[in-house]
Design a protein around this motif. Structure first.
Motif, PDB file in Angstrom:
ATOM      1  N   LYS A  67       7.135   6.776  -3.939  1.00 58.15           N
ATOM      2  CA  LYS A  67       6.228   4.702  -3.578  1.00 58.15           C
ATOM      3  C   LYS A  67       7.109   3.763  -3.733  1.00 58.15           C
ATOM      4  O   LYS A  67       7.100   3.772  -2.939  1.00 58.15           O
ATOM      5  CB  LYS A  67       4.728   4.890  -4.005  1.00 58.15           C
ATOM      6  CG  LYS A  67       4.190   3.885  -3.723  1.00 58.15           C
ATOM      7  CD  LYS A  67       2.624   3.892  -4.565  1.00 58.15           C
ATOM      8  CE  LYS A  67       3.077   2.344  -4.226  1.00 58.15           C
ATOM      9  NZ  LYS A  67       1.344   2.514  -4.836  1.00 58.15           N
ATOM     10  N   ALA A  68       7.572   4.685  -4.923  1.00 55.10           N
ATOM     11  CA  ALA A  68       8.874   2.478  -5.271  1.00 55.10           C
ATOM     12  C   ALA A  68       9.852   2.598  -4.264  1.00 55.10           C
ATOM     13  O   ALA A  68      10.126   1.922  -3.929  1.00 55.10           O
ATOM     14  CB  ALA A  68       8.584   2.838  -6.855  1.00 55.10           C
ATOM     15  N   THR A  88      10.201   4.305  -1.670  1.00 45.76           N
ATOM     16  CA  THR A  88       9.824   4.141  -0.272  1.00 45.76           C
ATOM     17  C   THR A  88       9.495   2.705   0.444  1.00 45.76           C
ATOM     18  O   THR A  88       9.684   1.895   1.126  1.00 45.76           O
ATOM     19  CB  THR A  88       8.639   5.182   0.058  1.00 45.76           C
ATOM     20  OG1 THR A  88       8.786   5.744  -0.062  1.00 45.76           O
ATOM     21  CG2 THR A  88       8.364   4.726   1.976  1.00 45.76           C
ATOM     22  N   GLU A  89       8.954   2.078  -0.450  1.00 41.54           N
ATOM     23  CA  GLU A  89       8.670   0.096  -0.506  1.00 41.54           C
ATOM     24  C   GLU A  89      10.197  -0.124  -0.676  1.00 41.54           C
ATOM     25  O   GLU A  89       9.770  -1.145  -0.159  1.00 41.54           O
ATOM     26  CB  GLU A  89       7.776   0.112  -2.059  1.00 41.54           C
ATOM     27  CG  GLU A  89       6.275   0.245  -1.534  1.00 41.54           C
ATOM     28  CD  GLU A  89       5.702   0.402  -2.975  1.00 41.54           C
ATOM     29  OE1 GLU A  89       5.568  -0.699  -3.671  1.00 41.54           O
ATOM     30  OE2 GLU A  89       4.361   0.803  -3.138  1.00 41.54           O
ATOM     31  N   ALA A  90      11.334   0.372  -1.362  1.00 39.69           N
ATOM     32  CA  ALA A  90      12.278  -0.329  -1.479  1.00 39.69           C
ATOM     33  C   ALA A  90      12.623  -0.231  -0.275  1.00 39.69           C
ATOM     34  O   ALA A  90      14.036  -0.799   0.545  1.00 39.69           O
ATOM     35  CB  ALA A  90      12.852   0.011  -2.955  1.00 39.69           C
TER      36      ALA A  90
END
Length: 182
Positions: free
Chosen positions: A5-6, A8-10
């Motif tokens: 998640k982290a 992908t968000e970055a």
């Protein structure tokens, strides 16, 4: 899941590696449907963005799942795609791993001639790697590999199928249980 998640968000390209690792965990937990869905998504991203290493890893786990499900033609195709990807990257250690998987698959199928086409390349992994994990995969005793290791240590070019001896009548079932037990 948090790292995926982290990342992908970055917008990090390393998010695909988290996806592959999570798919591998699903495979180990025998959740093949979930693993295949995640692998297909990762493979699509890898192809779109030109990540041959990620694509090769996705093929690797695809092959493991296909083998576990008894879909040997699919396992072969996935392992061959894995091999092609790692060859494209000139990743010698992973090329050796792919050859080892193909040799093992062909031995399992009873095709010793095809298995012997891959054994010498798998054994080259012993020369190029210091990784204990790869060395264990490439040198783990298998009925065909034991003699191959002896020949290979003399010369990789001499790694040819040996003449049958009293060792060979060992059934594939007995050999499999013996060599995979520990």
């Amino acid at each position: 899941t948090q790292s995926k998640k982290a990342l992908t968000e970055a917008g990090s390209p390393f998010a695909i590696r988290s996806s592959l690792d999570l798919a591998t965990v699903d495979y180990v937990r025998n959740r093949h449907g979930d693993a295949m869905a995640a692998l297909d998504a990762a493979l699509s991203i890898a192809r779109t963005h030109g990540y041959p290493g990620a694509a090769a890893r996705a093929h690797w786990v695809h092959g493991l799942i296909a083998f576990a499900q008894g879909r040997m033609p699919d396992a072969r195709s996935a392992y061959e795609d894995m091999l092609a990807g790692f060859q494209q990257m000139s990743d010698g250690e992973q090329v050796a791993t792919a050859h080892n998987l193909l040799a093992t698959l062909f031995f399992y199928l009873g095709d010793e001639a095809q298995a012997w086409q891959h054994h010498p390349e798998a054994l080259r992994g012993l020369e190029i790697s210091r990784s204990p994990r790869l060395r264990a995969r490439c040198s783990r005793p298998k009925p065909l590999v034991i003699v191959a290791v002896i020949h290979f240590r003399r010369s990789p070019a001499s790694c040819q199928p040996p003449v049958r001896s009293t060792y060979w009548p060992l059934s594939r079932r007995r050999a499999s249980s013996r060599w995979h037990a520990g």
